[in-house]
Scaffold this motif. Structure first.
Motif, PDB file in Angstrom:
ATOM      1  N   ALA A 135       0.808  -1.218   0.000  1.00 55.75           N
ATOM      2  CA  ALA A 135       0.000   0.000   0.000  1.00 55.75           C
ATOM      3  C   ALA A 135       0.845   1.274   0.000  1.00 55.75           C
ATOM      4  CB  ALA A 135      -0.935   0.006   1.215  1.00 55.75           C
ATOM      5  N   SER A 136       2.126   1.137   0.282  1.00 54.07           N
ATOM      6  CA  SER A 136       3.000   2.308   0.338  1.00 54.07           C
ATOM      7  C   SER A 136       3.262   2.860  -1.067  1.00 54.07           C
ATOM      8  CB  SER A 136       4.336   1.947   0.996  1.00 54.07           C
ATOM      9  OG  SER A 136       5.130   1.164   0.112  1.00 54.07           O
ATOM     10  N   GLU A 137       3.800   4.058  -1.114  1.00 53.71           N
ATOM     11  CA  GLU A 137       4.148   4.673  -2.393  1.00 53.71           C
ATOM     12  C   GLU A 137       5.141   3.788  -3.156  1.00 53.71           C
ATOM     13  OE1 GLU A 137       6.392   8.699  -3.845  1.00 53.71           O
ATOM     14  OE2 GLU A 137       5.039   8.890  -2.121  1.00 53.71           O
ATOM     15  N   GLN A 138       6.122   3.265  -2.445  1.00 51.43           N
ATOM     16  CA  GLN A 138       7.120   2.405  -3.076  1.00 51.43           C
ATOM     17  C   GLN A 138       6.480   1.130  -3.631  1.00 51.43           C
ATOM     18  OE1 GLN A 138      10.310   1.243  -0.458  1.00 51.43           O
ATOM     19  NE2 GLN A 138      11.504   0.318  -2.099  1.00 51.43           N
ATOM     20  N   GLY A 139       5.577   0.545  -2.872  1.00 50.70           N
ATOM     21  CA  GLY A 139       4.902  -0.670  -3.322  1.00 50.70           C
ATOM     22  C   GLY A 139       4.019  -0.424  -4.532  1.00 50.70           C
ATOM     23  N   ARG A 140       3.290   0.685  -4.506  1.00 51.37           N
ATOM     24  CA  ARG A 140       2.411   1.016  -5.633  1.00 51.37           C
ATOM     25  C   ARG A 140       3.214   1.368  -6.883  1.00 51.37           C
ATOM     26  NH1 ARG A 140       0.131   4.079  -1.620  1.00 51.37           N
ATOM     27  NH2 ARG A 140       0.724   5.988  -2.710  1.00 51.37           N
ATOM     28  N   ALA A 141       4.462   1.823  -6.713  1.00 43.99           N
ATOM     29  CA  ALA A 141       5.298   2.216  -7.850  1.00 43.99           C
ATOM     30  C   ALA A 141       6.024   1.033  -8.494  1.00 43.99           C
ATOM     31  CB  ALA A 141       6.327   3.256  -7.399  1.00 43.99           C
ATOM     32  N   MET A 142       5.920  -0.125  -7.895  1.00 43.29           N
ATOM     33  CA  MET A 142       6.618  -1.293  -8.463  1.00 43.29           C
ATOM     34  C   MET A 142       6.022  -1.664  -9.819  1.00 43.29           C
ATOM     35  SD  MET A 142       7.409  -3.929  -5.285  1.00 43.29           S
ATOM     36  CE  MET A 142       5.778  -4.593  -5.295  1.00 43.29           C
ATOM     37  N   PRO A 143       6.849  -2.228 -10.688  1.00 45.63           N
ATOM     38  CA  PRO A 143       6.322  -2.705 -11.972  1.00 45.63           C
ATOM     39  C   PRO A 143       5.280  -3.804 -11.749  1.00 45.63           C
ATOM     40  CG  PRO A 143       8.737  -2.795 -11.927  1.00 45.63           C
ATOM     41  CD  PRO A 143       8.282  -2.437 -10.555  1.00 45.63           C
TER      42      PRO A 143
END
Length: 176
Positions: A135-143
């Motif tokens: 749910a984090s920004e980093q997680g949502r930004a993953m391919p």
């Protein structure tokens, strides 16, 4: 002597049924233990170390069965009673489930309930961290493929948590 996972499996198999070295090797071929090598080059040296270390006993006859000694039973019980750590859940679920599968050999039936409570607690905590990362920004930004793989891992831990809840209810009824 530091015992390995293979050592504990061999002791456990001898607890279930004293067997010859060949019969112990066959157990690795004929059961789900197949992920471990049944090679004579791994099994026989391990059996020799366990016998020399006093964890298994065997008569000199080649076909004589290996039997656990008190030291072997104590070592197995100690391994089964190890606390579950988050790292175990994150990196070695197979070993945890192997330990669980052998808990029927433990002299203390309360170990089953304790194991399941610890397992559930650590799996639930790890699952929360996976969901928070997704749910984090980093997680949502993953391919896409990375997010999909993370989702697969999350679902695996959800299934393990559901299994542990169910098994815990059953174990608490069996081992009050």
């Amino acid at each position: 002597m530091k015992l390995t996972q293979l050592s504990f499996i061999l002791i456990a198999l001898a607890v279930y049924e004293p067997r010859s070295g060949y019969a112990l090797r066959r157990a690795f071929v004929e059961t789900p233990l197949g992920r471990y090598s049944s090679s004579p080059g791994s099994i026989y040296p391990a059996l020799r170390k366990l016998t020399d270390g006093g964890f298994l006993s065997k008569e000199d006859d080649l076909s004589a069965p290996y039997e656990p000694t008190k030291a072997g039973l104590d070592a197995l019980e100690e391994w089964l009673a190890l606390p579950i750590e988050r790292e175990d859940v994150e990196r070695d679920l197979d070993t945890l489930l192997l330990r669980y599968s052998l808990l029927g050999l433990a002299r203390d039936s309360k170990l089953t309930v304790r194991f399941l409570k610890q397992f559930l607690s650590e799996v639930t905590a790890h699952l929360a961290s996976l969901k928070a990362f997704a749910a984090s920004e980093q997680g949502r930004a993953m391919p896409f493929h990375s997010r999909s793989a993370l989702n697969a891992g999350t679902r695996t831990y959800e299934a393990k948590a559901q299994w542990a809840e169910h098994a815990l209810r059953e174990a608490e009824a069996l081992f009050p």
